[in-house]
Design an enzyme around this catalytic site. Structure first.
Site, PDB file in Angstrom:
ATOM      1  N   HIS A 183       0.873  -1.446   0.254  1.00 52.57           N
ATOM      2  CA  HIS A 183      -0.043   0.390  -0.070  1.00 52.57           C
ATOM      3  C   HIS A 183       0.991   1.097   0.026  1.00 52.57           C
ATOM      4  CE1 HIS A 183      -2.850   2.455   0.334  1.00 52.57           C
ATOM      5  NE2 HIS A 183      -4.160   2.244   1.547  1.00 52.57           N
ATOM      6  N   HIS A 200      -1.712  -1.725  -9.746  1.00 56.81           N
ATOM      7  CA  HIS A 200      -2.946  -0.998  -8.890  1.00 56.81           C
ATOM      8  C   HIS A 200      -4.602  -2.199  -9.006  1.00 56.81           C
ATOM      9  CE1 HIS A 200      -6.034   2.008  -7.513  1.00 56.81           C
ATOM     10  NE2 HIS A 200      -4.350   2.332  -6.907  1.00 56.81           N
ATOM     11  N   ASP A 234       2.942   5.340  -6.695  1.00 57.01           N
ATOM     12  CA  ASP A 234       4.410   4.765  -5.729  1.00 57.01           C
ATOM     13  C   ASP A 234       6.270   5.326  -6.608  1.00 57.01           C
ATOM     14  OD1 ASP A 234       2.087   3.790  -3.642  1.00 57.01           O
ATOM     15  OD2 ASP A 234       3.237   5.111  -3.406  1.00 57.01           O
TER      16      ASP A 234
HETATM   17  C1  SDX Z   1      -1.153   2.468  -3.515  1.00 54.53           C
HETATM   18  O1  SDX Z   1      -6.033   1.416  -3.327  1.00 54.53           O
HETATM   19  C2  SDX Z   1      -5.332   2.498  -4.002  1.00 54.53           C
HETATM   20  O2  SDX Z   1      -6.084   3.436  -3.978  1.00 54.53           O
HETATM   21  C3  SDX Z   1      -3.515   2.343  -2.786  1.00 54.53           C
HETATM   22  C4  SDX Z   1      -3.559   3.724  -3.263  1.00 54.53           C
HETATM   23  C5  SDX Z   1      -4.101   4.801  -2.901  1.00 54.53           C
HETATM   24  O3  SDX Z   1      -3.975   6.119  -2.762  1.00 54.53           O
HETATM   25  O4  SDX Z   1      -4.681   4.774  -1.396  1.00 54.53           O
HETATM   26  O5  SDX Z   1      -3.305   4.161  -5.188  1.00 54.53           O
HETATM   27  C6  SDX Z   1      -2.080   3.758  -3.244  1.00 54.53           C
HETATM   28  O6  SDX Z   1      -1.598   1.715  -2.607  1.00 54.53           O
HETATM   29  C7  SDX Z   1      -1.015   1.961  -5.062  1.00 54.53           C
HETATM   30  C8  SDX Z   1      -0.405   1.319  -4.862  1.00 54.53           C
HETATM   31  C9  SDX Z   1       1.199   0.257  -4.040  1.00 54.53           C
HETATM   32  N1  SDX Z   1       1.493  -0.970  -3.690  1.00 54.53           N
HETATM   33  C10 SDX Z   1       2.768  -1.142  -5.011  1.00 54.53           C
HETATM   34  O7  SDX Z   1       3.560  -0.532  -6.220  1.00 54.53           O
HETATM   35  C11 SDX Z   1       2.921  -3.027  -4.930  1.00 54.53           C
HETATM   36  C12 SDX Z   1       3.277  -3.539  -6.484  1.00 54.53           C
HETATM   37  N2  SDX Z   1       1.812  -3.863  -6.948  1.00 54.53           N
HETATM   38  C13 SDX Z   1       1.260  -4.598  -6.243  1.00 54.53           C
HETATM   39  O8  SDX Z   1       1.406  -5.406  -5.385  1.00 54.53           O
HETATM   40  C14 SDX Z   1      -0.001  -5.122  -7.005  1.00 54.53           C
HETATM   41  O9  SDX Z   1      -0.239  -4.462  -8.210  1.00 54.53           O
HETATM   42  C15 SDX Z   1      -1.493  -4.297  -6.264  1.00 54.53           C
HETATM   43  C16 SDX Z   1      -0.858  -4.678  -4.575  1.00 54.53           C
HETATM   44  C17 SDX Z   1      -0.991  -2.593  -6.025  1.00 54.53           C
HETATM   45  C18 SDX Z   1      -2.504  -4.898  -6.446  1.00 54.53           C
HETATM   46  O10 SDX Z   1      -2.865  -6.019  -6.362  1.00 54.53           O
HETATM   47  P1  SDX Z   1      -4.073  -6.306  -6.727  1.00 54.53           P
HETATM   48  O11 SDX Z   1      -5.016  -6.039  -7.466  1.00 54.53           O
HETATM   49  O12 SDX Z   1      -4.037  -7.635  -5.317  1.00 54.53           O
HETATM   50  O13 SDX Z   1      -3.829  -7.639  -8.031  1.00 54.53           O
HETATM   51  P2  SDX Z   1      -3.194  -8.652  -8.508  1.00 54.53           P
HETATM   52  O14 SDX Z   1      -2.318  -9.096  -6.395  1.00 54.53           O
HETATM   53  O15 SDX Z   1      -4.034 -10.350  -7.995  1.00 54.53           O
HETATM   54  O16 SDX Z   1      -1.601  -9.046  -9.321  1.00 54.53           O
HETATM   55  C19 SDX Z   1      -2.583  -9.362 -10.678  1.00 54.53           C
HETATM   56  C20 SDX Z   1      -2.285 -10.076 -11.700  1.00 54.53           C
HETATM   57  C21 SDX Z   1      -1.056 -11.274 -10.378  1.00 54.53           C
HETATM   58  O17 SDX Z   1       0.122 -12.111 -11.574  1.00 54.53           O
HETATM   59  P3  SDX Z   1      -1.071 -13.783 -11.439  1.00 54.53           P
HETATM   60  O18 SDX Z   1      -1.357 -14.138 -10.007  1.00 54.53           O
HETATM   61  O19 SDX Z   1      -2.040 -13.540 -12.718  1.00 54.53           O
HETATM   62  O20 SDX Z   1       0.055 -14.652 -12.577  1.00 54.53           O
HETATM   63  O21 SDX Z   1      -0.434  -9.163 -11.763  1.00 54.53           O
HETATM   64  C22 SDX Z   1       0.470  -9.932 -10.656  1.00 54.53           C
HETATM   65  C23 SDX Z   1      -0.082 -10.963 -10.109  1.00 54.53           C
HETATM   66  O22 SDX Z   1       1.736 -11.283  -9.309  1.00 54.53           O
HETATM   67  N3  SDX Z   1       0.991  -8.423 -10.238  1.00 54.53           N
HETATM   68  C24 SDX Z   1       2.423  -8.174 -10.904  1.00 54.53           C
HETATM   69  C25 SDX Z   1       2.600  -6.461  -9.992  1.00 54.53           C
HETATM   70  N4  SDX Z   1       1.632  -6.283  -9.608  1.00 54.53           N
HETATM   71  C26 SDX Z   1       0.068  -6.976  -9.776  1.00 54.53           C
HETATM   72  N5  SDX Z   1       3.584  -8.631 -11.066  1.00 54.53           N
HETATM   73  C27 SDX Z   1       4.906  -7.745 -10.502  1.00 54.53           C
HETATM   74  N6  SDX Z   1       4.713  -6.978 -10.285  1.00 54.53           N
HETATM   75  C28 SDX Z   1       3.769  -6.025 -10.266  1.00 54.53           C
HETATM   76  N7  SDX Z   1       3.677  -5.117  -8.561  1.00 54.53           N
END
Ligand code: SDX
Length: 436
Positions: A268, A307, A363
């Protein structure tokens, strides 16, 4: 207008039900009538991590993830970032409209006169180890303010509620600056009411022995824009915590501390700190392809990418990229920007990321700016928490005013044991191994 409906036939009973569709949703409670008999509890919805569940109705922030749109109370984020100050946007988020000139002056005056912290806060801060993480110090200190303002628990006294919200907005930069100065072993700097919200924050962070701190206007404006971009984001993880803890009628300090704790998570708000660690690990543009391969092989995530809602470029990331260029004209270019740009360039062409609609989020670039300004990575999420306090409070007060809301208490699907016979301690290992 004819009500939109959904007809459902339960194959277990062959009975058909007609459920109302309202604002693109079905009320979960409408499923409870679907039962196999008088003993049956009725159907529930099952949605781990709330991937497809609306928990509330809200008029604060609108996001269109497919089109990369973000609006606060109907105003596009690009306009607000270009034309407003952070406190002006804070007023918009909390009260629903942009303030008049007189309203803004009064609002700024009120917040400015709530930046001081009770002197006991210094003793509390001294209790932290020298290397305590600033985010943990912020969460703890915000919670401790609950002891300074016990009247804050009167959350339905609207004047009292507004006073506590002004205190939280005014004091967050002071707490953040104290945690930063504590980590460096520097004396704390008191607020200077002559300065703007972000200039005063810079004063409390960076003033040394000069008689009066003078903030660089480019950096002060850049912080203001970054605060606007981070102010709210509808039902994100920490906003959900704010609403959930707030629904139990905890006071706004303890509730805000809980939301800040959620924000500290690396998935997050903690992601901005993780982005810098990732760029440090990559080390140079030449190493980017190997790092991307590692991620695609399932070893870690590309921090600052992806996201839950945006399946397009996060509009905030675009504005942050522009802001970075303004900051680097003052601070000098952060070499990590070149690694980040190469990472983005390759990722946006790579099928793994394209197919999963993974784009840079808020971020990805913010940490590079913060580092260029002189902040350590440990401070990045603290810089996120300051403005997001406004969003949390806007979500909190909307929840308290929503007559449909009550204490948040989800259901579960139980997958554990049926009733078991009690086993005296002397027989447990034997019986257990015998039943394997
Ligand atoms: C913020 O919600 C908000 O609004 C949050 C925020 C706010 O202003 O409050 O916008 C701020 O928290 C932004 C997000 C910051 N986090 C990161 O940058 C961490 C890296 N990102 C991931 O952990 C992820 O993208 C999330 C947590 C942000 C979102 O995850 P989801 O929607 O639950 O998606 P998921 O984890 O189910 O991913 C779907 C697929 C998966 O692959 P498969 O299982 O389908 O093979 O995409 C992959 C994930 O492994 N994936 C990534 C990835 N993010 C998702 N693979 C590589 N790198 C990534 N960053």
């Amino acid at each position: 207008m004819a009500q939109d409906t959904l007809a459902i036939t339960d194959s277990r009973t062959n009975r058909t039900y007609t459920l109302s569709i309202d604002q693109g949703t079905i009320r979960a409670m409408d499923f409870r009538q679907i039962r196999t008999g008088p003993e049956d509890f009725g159907l529930m919805t099952y949605d781990p991590a709330f991937m497809n569940t609306a928990s509330c109705q809200s008029s604060i922030t609108f996001i269109d993830g497919e089109r990369g749109i973000l609006r606060y109370r109907g105003y596009p984020i690009e306009l607000l970032a270009e034309r407003c100050t952070f406190l002006e946007v804070a007023y918009l988020l909390l009260f629903g409209d942009l303030p008049t000139d007189i309203e803004l002056k009064q609002w700024v005056n009120d917040i400015t006169h709530h930046t001081m912290l009770h002197e006991t806060t210094k003793k509390f801060m001294e209790g932290f180890r020298y290397d305590a993480h600033p985010m943990a110090m912020l969460v703890s200190t915000v919670a401790a303010l609950s002891t300074v303002y016990p009247e804050a628990r009167e959350i339905y006294d609207l004047n009292n509620r507004l006073l506590q919200m002004k205190r939280l907005i005014g004091k967050m930069p002071s707490i953040a600056a104290m945690s930063y100065r504590h980590s460096l072993g520097f004396p704390y700097v008191y607020p200077d009411n002559d300065l703007s919200y972000t200039e005063n924050f810079m004063n409390m962070l960076w003033k040394m022995v000069e008689p009066k701190y003078v903030a660089n206007p480019v950096l002060a404006r850049a912080l203001d824009i970054l605060f606007i971009l981070h102010a709210d984001h509808e039902q994100n993880c920490s906003a959900n915590v704010m609403r959930s803890v707030g629904s139990a009628h905890a006071d706004p300090y303890l509730t805000t501390a809980a939301a800040a704790a959620a924000l500290s998570g690396p998935l997050h708000g903690g992601a901005n700190e993780e982005v810098l660690k990732m760029l440090d690990e990559i080390g140079s543009k030449e190493n980017v392809p190997a790092y991307i391969k590692k991620v695609k092989d399932g070893h870690g995530k590309l921090m600052g990418f992806g996201h839950r809602i945006y399946k397009n470029y996060d509009p905030r990331a675009k504005i942050i990229k522009w802001t970075a260029e303004q900051v680097f004209q003052v601070t000098g270019r952060n070499p990590k920007l070149d690694i980040a740009l190469e990472l983005e360039r390759i990722a946006l062409e790579d099928e793994y990321f394209v197919s999963r609609k993974l784009y840079p989020n808020v971020d990805f670039y913010s940490g590079i700016i913060y580092q260029a300004m002189g902040f350590k990575p440990e401070m990045f999420t603290v810089l996120f928490a300051i403005p997001r306090t406004v969003g949390w409070l806007a979500q909190w007060q909307e929840m308290l005013s929503d007559t449909e809301q009550k204490i948040a208490r989800p259901r579960q699907v139980y997958t554990g044991h049926e009733t078991r016979q009690f086993v005296p301690i002397g027989q447990r290992g034997v019986l257990a191994s015998a039943s394997l």
